[in-house]
Scaffold this motif. Structure first.
Motif, short mmCIF file in Angstrom:
data_model
loop_
_atom_site.label_atom_id
_atom_site.label_comp_id
_atom_site.label_asym_id
_atom_site.label_seq_id
_atom_site.Cartn_x
_atom_site.Cartn_y
_atom_site.Cartn_z
N GLU A 19 -3.32 14.50 -6.88
CA GLU A 19 -3.59 15.49 -7.92
C GLU A 19 -2.48 16.53 -7.98
OE1 GLU A 19 -8.48 15.55 -8.03
OE2 GLU A 19 -7.43 16.74 -6.53
N ASP A 20 -2.02 16.98 -6.82
CA ASP A 20 -0.92 17.95 -6.78
C ASP A 20 0.32 17.42 -7.49
OD1 ASP A 20 -2.30 19.91 -5.42
OD2 ASP A 20 -1.52 19.38 -3.44
N THR A 53 6.67 18.01 -5.50
CA THR A 53 7.57 18.42 -6.58
C THR A 53 8.55 17.31 -6.92
OG1 THR A 53 7.42 20.75 -5.92
CG2 THR A 53 9.31 20.12 -7.26
N THR A 54 9.05 16.63 -5.90
CA THR A 54 10.01 15.55 -6.11
C THR A 54 9.36 14.38 -6.82
OG1 THR A 54 11.22 16.23 -4.14
CG2 THR A 54 11.64 14.02 -4.97
N ALA A 55 8.11 14.08 -6.49
CA ALA A 55 7.41 13.00 -7.18
C ALA A 55 7.33 13.29 -8.68
CB ALA A 55 6.00 12.83 -6.59
N ALA A 192 -8.28 15.22 2.44
CA ALA A 192 -7.02 15.93 2.19
C ALA A 192 -7.09 17.34 2.76
CB ALA A 192 -6.72 15.97 0.70
N ALA A 193 -8.24 18.00 2.60
CA ALA A 193 -8.41 19.35 3.15
C ALA A 193 -8.34 19.34 4.67
CB ALA A 193 -9.73 19.94 2.67
N CYS A 194 -8.92 18.33 5.28
CA CYS A 194 -8.86 18.21 6.74
C CYS A 194 -7.42 17.98 7.21
CB CYS A 194 -9.75 17.06 7.21
SG CYS A 194 -11.53 17.41 7.13
#
Length: 211
Positions: A19-20, A53-55, A192-194
């Motif tokens: 998602e990021d 960011t690179t993705a 992902a949070a973990c």
């Protein structure tokens, strides 16, 4: 207490890395490829923010599909990697991206669902992902943590890094027990949070301080 920790993790850190990176993950060829590219970037010893960011830069440069990636020049890929801040690994990664696109296109027709179909279980998927240059055990775990939301047979997938984060905030580390704390669509977000809690003691402490 467990419910409050889970809610804090999801609310504050529960965005998947896909998602990021602007990937709308689905069981379709293009987003699965994009996740593989992101996995390759995250596998290097570089900050996750730089990889994300690179993705985005690579996808904007034409690398959003394996066929599109093969159509780019190595120079174009190096330039996109540089714009994303991935300069330390740009030359090597530009080559790896070309090799990755060639294998996914030639062996799987550009569709990673073919890899999924030929693998019998999670362990075979881990091995299958590691056939790709630049993706080892860490990369395989990254991909499977994220893809479990659209490949339900992979879930619950909780690797050692995610389990370390869960332990830090007082949650169960066993995959089935951690999965029982959320609805299935939220499991990749919780994992992902973990992972973020495992990588940052400050993240874990901030979550615990709210209890």
């Amino acid at each position: 207490m467990g419910e409050k920790v889970v809610r804090a993790l999801l609310d504050q850190h529960g965005t998947t890395y896909a998602e990021d990176a602007g990937i709308k993950l689905a069981d379709e060829p293009a987003p699965l490829w994009q996740l593989l590219v992101l996995t390759l970037l995250l596998s290097a010893r570089i900050r996750s923010e730089v990889a994300v960011t690179t993705a985005r830069e690579l996808f904007g440069a034409g690398c959003s599909t394996p066929h599109g990636t093969r159509a780019t020049t190595r120079h174009q890929r190096v330039a996109a990697l540089g714009r994303g801040g991935y300069r330390r690994y740009d030359e090597r990664t530009a080559t790896q991206l070309g090799e990755l696109a060639a294998v996914v296109t030639d062996r799987y027709g550009g569709d990673l669902r073919e890899l999924h179909a030929e693998c019998d279980g999670v362990r075979e998927l881990e091995k299958g992902l590691q056939q790709f240059t630049g993706i080892g055990p860490v990369g395989a775990a990254i991909f499977l943590r994220e893809v479990q939301g659209v490949w339900p047979d992979v879930a619950p997938y909780v690797d050692r890094l995610a389990a370390k984060g869960a332990e830090r905030v007082g949650l169960p580390t066993a995959p089935a027990e951690l999965a029982d704390l959320v609805a299935p669509p939220d499991l990749p977000r919780l994992v992902a949070a973990c992972v973020r809690a495992a990588r940052s003691k400050e993240v874990a402490d901030a979550v615990l301080c709210q209890q």
